[in-house]
Design a protein around this motif. Sequence first.
Motif, mmCIF file in Angstrom:
data_model
loop_
_atom_site.group_PDB
_atom_site.id
_atom_site.type_symbol
_atom_site.label_atom_id
_atom_site.label_comp_id
_atom_site.label_asym_id
_atom_site.label_seq_id
_atom_site.Cartn_x
_atom_site.Cartn_y
_atom_site.Cartn_z
ATOM 1 N N ASP A 142 0.825 -1.208 0.000
ATOM 2 C CA ASP A 142 0.000 0.000 0.000
ATOM 3 C C ASP A 142 0.862 1.262 0.000
ATOM 4 N N GLU A 143 1.882 1.274 0.833
ATOM 5 C CA GLU A 143 2.774 2.438 0.904
ATOM 6 C C GLU A 143 3.485 2.659 -0.433
ATOM 7 N N SER A 144 3.955 1.578 -1.037
ATOM 8 C CA SER A 144 4.665 1.704 -2.313
ATOM 9 C C SER A 144 3.738 2.146 -3.438
ATOM 10 N N ILE A 145 2.524 1.591 -3.470
ATOM 11 C CA ILE A 145 1.558 2.037 -4.481
ATOM 12 C C ILE A 145 1.300 3.532 -4.309
ATOM 13 N N GLY A 146 1.103 3.970 -3.068
ATOM 14 C CA GLY A 146 0.891 5.385 -2.804
ATOM 15 C C GLY A 146 2.036 6.252 -3.285
ATOM 16 N N PHE A 147 3.256 5.810 -3.018
ATOM 17 C CA PHE A 147 4.418 6.581 -3.459
ATOM 18 C C PHE A 147 4.432 6.742 -4.980
ATOM 19 N N TYR A 148 4.298 5.628 -5.681
ATOM 20 C CA TYR A 148 4.410 5.682 -7.140
ATOM 21 C C TYR A 148 3.211 6.344 -7.818
ATOM 22 N N THR A 149 2.020 6.215 -7.240
ATOM 23 C CA THR A 149 0.851 6.856 -7.861
ATOM 24 C C THR A 149 0.712 8.312 -7.423
ATOM 25 N N ASP A 150 0.788 8.578 -6.128
ATOM 26 C CA ASP A 150 0.574 9.937 -5.622
ATOM 27 C C ASP A 150 1.783 10.842 -5.843
ATOM 28 N N LEU B 185 4.670 10.180 -7.865
ATOM 29 C CA LEU B 185 5.245 10.196 -9.209
ATOM 30 C C LEU B 185 4.216 10.156 -10.333
ATOM 31 N N GLY B 186 2.950 9.927 -10.004
ATOM 32 C CA GLY B 186 1.900 9.985 -11.016
ATOM 33 C C GLY B 186 1.702 8.748 -11.863
ATOM 34 N N PHE B 187 2.271 7.624 -11.463
ATOM 35 C CA PHE B 187 2.021 6.378 -12.194
ATOM 36 C C PHE B 187 0.562 5.972 -12.015
ATOM 37 N N THR B 188 0.019 5.244 -12.998
ATOM 38 C CA THR B 188 -1.337 4.736 -12.923
ATOM 39 C C THR B 188 -1.295 3.257 -12.540
ATOM 40 N N LEU B 189 -2.115 2.884 -11.568
ATOM 41 C CA LEU B 189 -2.206 1.485 -11.150
ATOM 42 C C LEU B 189 -2.966 0.706 -12.217
ATOM 43 N N LYS B 190 -2.337 -0.338 -12.773
ATOM 44 C CA LYS B 190 -2.989 -1.196 -13.766
ATOM 45 C C LYS B 190 -3.814 -2.269 -13.067
ATOM 46 N N PHE B 191 -3.212 -2.929 -12.072
ATOM 47 C CA PHE B 191 -3.930 -3.917 -11.273
ATOM 48 C C PHE B 191 -3.097 -4.260 -10.052
ATOM 49 N N ARG B 192 -3.758 -4.867 -9.080
ATOM 50 C CA ARG B 192 -3.051 -5.368 -7.903
ATOM 51 C C ARG B 192 -3.582 -6.747 -7.573
ATOM 52 N N ASP B 193 -2.740 -7.534 -6.955
ATOM 53 C CA ASP B 193 -3.102 -8.878 -6.525
ATOM 54 C C ASP B 193 -2.932 -8.925 -5.013
ATOM 55 N N ASP C 58 1.438 1.328 -14.695
ATOM 56 C CA ASP C 58 1.667 1.651 -16.099
ATOM 57 C C ASP C 58 2.924 2.497 -16.219
ATOM 58 N N GLY C 59 3.955 1.916 -16.770
ATOM 59 C CA GLY C 59 5.218 2.611 -16.977
ATOM 60 C C GLY C 59 5.463 2.889 -18.444
ATOM 61 N N GLY C 60 4.399 3.037 -19.213
ATOM 62 C CA GLY C 60 4.557 3.245 -20.652
ATOM 63 C C GLY C 60 4.794 1.920 -21.342
ATOM 64 N N SER C 61 5.920 1.790 -22.007
ATOM 65 C CA SER C 61 6.212 0.549 -22.733
ATOM 66 C C SER C 61 6.672 -0.571 -21.804
ATOM 67 N N VAL C 62 6.946 -0.241 -20.545
ATOM 68 C CA VAL C 62 7.396 -1.224 -19.561
ATOM 69 C C VAL C 62 6.501 -1.122 -18.333
ATOM 70 N N THR C 63 6.095 -2.251 -17.788
ATOM 71 C CA THR C 63 5.317 -2.269 -16.551
ATOM 72 C C THR C 63 6.273 -2.158 -15.370
ATOM 73 N N LEU C 64 5.930 -1.299 -14.428
ATOM 74 C CA LEU C 64 6.662 -1.210 -13.181
ATOM 75 C C LEU C 64 5.884 -2.026 -12.161
ATOM 76 N N ALA C 65 6.473 -3.113 -11.704
ATOM 77 C CA ALA C 65 5.796 -3.996 -10.765
ATOM 78 C C ALA C 65 6.363 -3.797 -9.367
ATOM 79 N N LEU C 66 5.485 -3.907 -8.390
ATOM 80 C CA LEU C 66 5.854 -3.843 -6.979
ATOM 81 C C LEU C 66 5.477 -5.185 -6.370
ATOM 82 N N ALA C 67 6.419 -5.829 -5.695
ATOM 83 C CA ALA C 67 6.138 -7.164 -5.167
ATOM 84 C C ALA C 67 6.764 -7.355 -3.796
#
Length: 118
Positions: free
Chosen positions: A17-25, A27-35, A43-52
């Motif tokens: 949750d903290e990492s998603i918040g950092f990257y979306t809030d 840096l402005g990345f868009t969340l594609k999905f979470r498991d 969404d990192g453009g041509s490359v997906t940025l994954a958090l695991a």
Amino acid sequence: MADYDVRMIVLSTDDLDESIGFYTDTLGFTLKFRDGTHFAALDGGSVTLALATAVDHPIPGKVAVGIKTADVDAAAKATEENGGAILRAPYDDAHERRAVVYDHMGNGLVFYSPRPQS
């Protein structure tokens, strides 16, 4: 030689949750999905940025590069034959064939190929 396509960068996190918040809030990345509480794709453009978290990260605590290829087995073998190391030999999961390796300098790579859907 197989074709290779860098598709994903996998970063480690102890708190999804903290990492998603950092990257979306921040840096402005868009969340594609979470498991659940262990994996998210941004969404990192041509490359997906994954958090695991350690539950889903192929090499917990390290950065791993996800590389799509038509022949996972050949890619893993070529890596090992040229100074790299196989961490997890080619295997099938529910959706793809994968192998987790280190390159000749110790960088983490995940070779994968989607499995045909029946």
